[in-house]
Write an enzyme that holds these catalytic residues in place. Structure first.
Site, short mmCIF file in Angstrom:
data_model
loop_
_atom_site.label_atom_id
_atom_site.label_comp_id
_atom_site.label_asym_id
_atom_site.label_seq_id
_atom_site.Cartn_x
_atom_site.Cartn_y
_atom_site.Cartn_z
N SER A 246 0.82 -1.22 0.00
CA SER A 246 0.00 0.00 0.00
C SER A 246 0.85 1.26 0.00
O SER A 246 1.54 1.54 -0.97
CB SER A 246 -0.95 -0.05 1.20
OG SER A 246 -1.94 0.94 1.12
N ASP A 415 -10.09 -5.02 -4.12
CA ASP A 415 -9.59 -3.80 -3.50
C ASP A 415 -10.23 -2.57 -4.16
O ASP A 415 -10.02 -2.30 -5.33
CB ASP A 415 -8.07 -3.73 -3.67
CG ASP A 415 -7.43 -2.64 -2.85
OD1 ASP A 415 -8.16 -1.81 -2.26
OD2 ASP A 415 -6.19 -2.61 -2.79
N HIS A 446 -7.69 -5.50 0.14
CA HIS A 446 -6.48 -4.71 0.37
C HIS A 446 -5.53 -5.33 1.40
O HIS A 446 -4.31 -5.30 1.21
CB HIS A 446 -6.88 -3.30 0.82
CG HIS A 446 -5.78 -2.29 0.70
ND1 HIS A 446 -5.31 -1.84 -0.52
CD2 HIS A 446 -5.05 -1.63 1.64
CE1 HIS A 446 -4.36 -0.95 -0.33
NE2 HIS A 446 -4.17 -0.81 0.97
#
Length: 469
Positions: A246, A415, A446
């Site tokens: 991320s 996601d 995610h």
């Protein structure tokens, strides 16, 4: 003076009232979801239909192993070999959970002692004066070579793991024997868990005048080089591998594609593994009410201040960490905000994951992510400036470059926090196909790329295969 103080107090009351409402709504949603699951035959509300090729691959490209029923005509129609569509299979690592210690102790060393691994802790100084945490996995049964003054001659290739927003790099290790950090260590890599500035206990070498005046630009310019240089010095190596999740992938891509940096990132990062890469914003940022409110008011010092973001959250952590109730509240709160769930996780490990998050971040960093101000560069509004869609970020025409970092991107299809297909399209149409590989996992969201029960089989193994190439 009095008016200013009253406004600040009023803003704090409103903000904390909003957080309370969000927490209550999150709890209601969680328990309703449990009731719905228990009263129906559905095990998971995610869309697990096969992914569509329409927006991802044009007619002369090929996805391998799309599913077990892929026909020869399908493969011939789609042509090449660098995009892999992954589907669930039986997981050979399921039984590892039975050996895990389920006590909640906010210290990785407590768990890794049981695996015969020490966690070495270092404080790394950045060029702008911050002290950041770096944790090193050191197996007791592995011989590191003869001791000598200066850097030790490690035989293992170093891997730096870099965390996402509001997390520490404990997120890579919190699953214990089923974690990506443990898997890399077990496969012969020298694993270093890097953390950005502030973390659990913000610190600096000297008192800094603008302690909270930093954002993503500073993390790319100062934190990442400091971590890389420290590891390379300790291991006496010229290059390392970067595995990021991320926000960490945002740092990685900004470092590699921005040629204005004085630091030679591409000559020091051999390979880059990007898990749930955050390059383009997803639809969730415009859908969730509280996220929309954050976007609207993130630039207001009367609402969020100008120092630590949601400091009350960190005060609560200091008071309650190690309690299952705190981990549970963290889970339902972030589940509500970001629309992921634990349906693919090992439920008995869920509370452990939230021992290592949240962490301190600056309001300015959150402004970098969310600000609607047209005069500011933010991820939400200016991703097309930071990461241009329509031109190559690297040198597309050169097939081999010893200083080019090869990239593996692992995209979770569910996601909605980031737009993975947009990034896939960019690489398919604008980058050299010999420089990257793409892994696309239908059922994952995610955080599943870190904590899914089958993450070793579906993320860990492809990652190690890529690093060994």
């Amino acid at each position: 003076m009095i008016v200013s103080l009253c406004r600040k107090v009023f803003s704090l009351v409103v903000l904390h009232a909003a957080l309370t409402v969000i927490t209550v709504l999150a709890l209601v949603k969680h328990f309703l979801a449990i009731y719905w699951i228990n009263s129906t035959t559905h095990e998971d509300s995610r869309d697990t239909r096969p992914a569509s090729f329409a927006k991802v691959i044009d007619s002369n490209l090929k996805a391998i192993n799309r599913d077990e029923q892929t026909t020869a005509s399908d493969q011939q129609r789609t042509g090449g070999d660098y995009i892999h569509f992954d589907h669930a299979t039986n997981n050979p690592f399921d039984n590892l959970i039975l050996a895990e210690d389920l006590n909640l102790v906010p210290n990785l060393q407590y768990y890794y002692n049981q695996y015969n691994i020490d966690i070495e802790e270092f404080k790394v100084l950045t060029n702008d004066g911050f002290l950041i945490d770096l944790w090193h996995l050191k197996s007791r049964d592995y011989k590191y070579g003869a001791g000598s003054p200066g850097p030790r001659p490690y035989e293992r290739e170093p891997v730096l793991m870099l965390h996402g927003l509001l997390q520490s790099s404990g997120s890579f290790a919190s699953s214990g024997r089923k974690s990506l950090a443990f898997h890399l260590n077990d496969c012969g890599y020298d694993v270093w868990l890097g953390n950005n500035r502030c973390g659990f206990k913000p610190s600096a070498k000297t008192k800094l005048k603008d302690f909270w005046n930093w954002d993503m630009t500073d993390m790319v310019k100062h934190d990442l080089p400091a971590l890389i240089d420290f590891i390379l010095h300790q291991t006496n190596r010229k290059k390392l591998h970067l595995v990021a999740h991320s926000q960490g992938t945002t740092q990685g891509f900004m470092a590699l594609i921005n040629h204005n940096h004085e630091y030679p990132f591409s000559s020091k990062i051999a390979k880059f593994v990007a898990l749930a890469p955050a390059v383009y914003p997803g639809p969730l940022l415009d859908e969730k009410l509280f996220v929309r409110l954050m976007v609207k008011y993130i630039d207001s010092p009367w609402v969020f201040g100008n120092k630590s973001f949601l400091k009350t959250m960190m005060v609560a952590r200091d008071l309650l960490i190690g309690q299952s109730s705190f981990s549970f509240i963290c889970y339902v709160f972030f589940n509500y905000l970001f629309d992921w769930n634990d349906s693919l996780w090992d439920k008995s490990l869920r509370d452990r994951h939230f021992l290592f998050s949240p962490v301190h971040i600056s309001v300015k960093l959150m402004q970098w992510w969310l600000s609607p101000d047209p005069n500011k560069v933010s991820f939400k509004n200016c991703s097309h400036v930071l990461f241009p869609d329509d031109k190559s970020w690297f040198n597309k025409d050169i097939d081999f470059d010893e200083n080019r970092t090869n990239i593996l991107m692992i995209f979770p299809r569910q996601d909605r926090l980031v737009d993975g297909e947009r990034l896939i399209n960019h690489f398919v149409y604008h980058e050299n196909h010999n420089s990257f590989k793409i892994w696309y996992i239908d059922e994952y969201s995610h955080l599943d790329v870190l904590w899914a029960h089958d993450v070793i089989e579906r993320v860990g193994k492809p990652m190690v295969d890529f690093l060994r190439e």
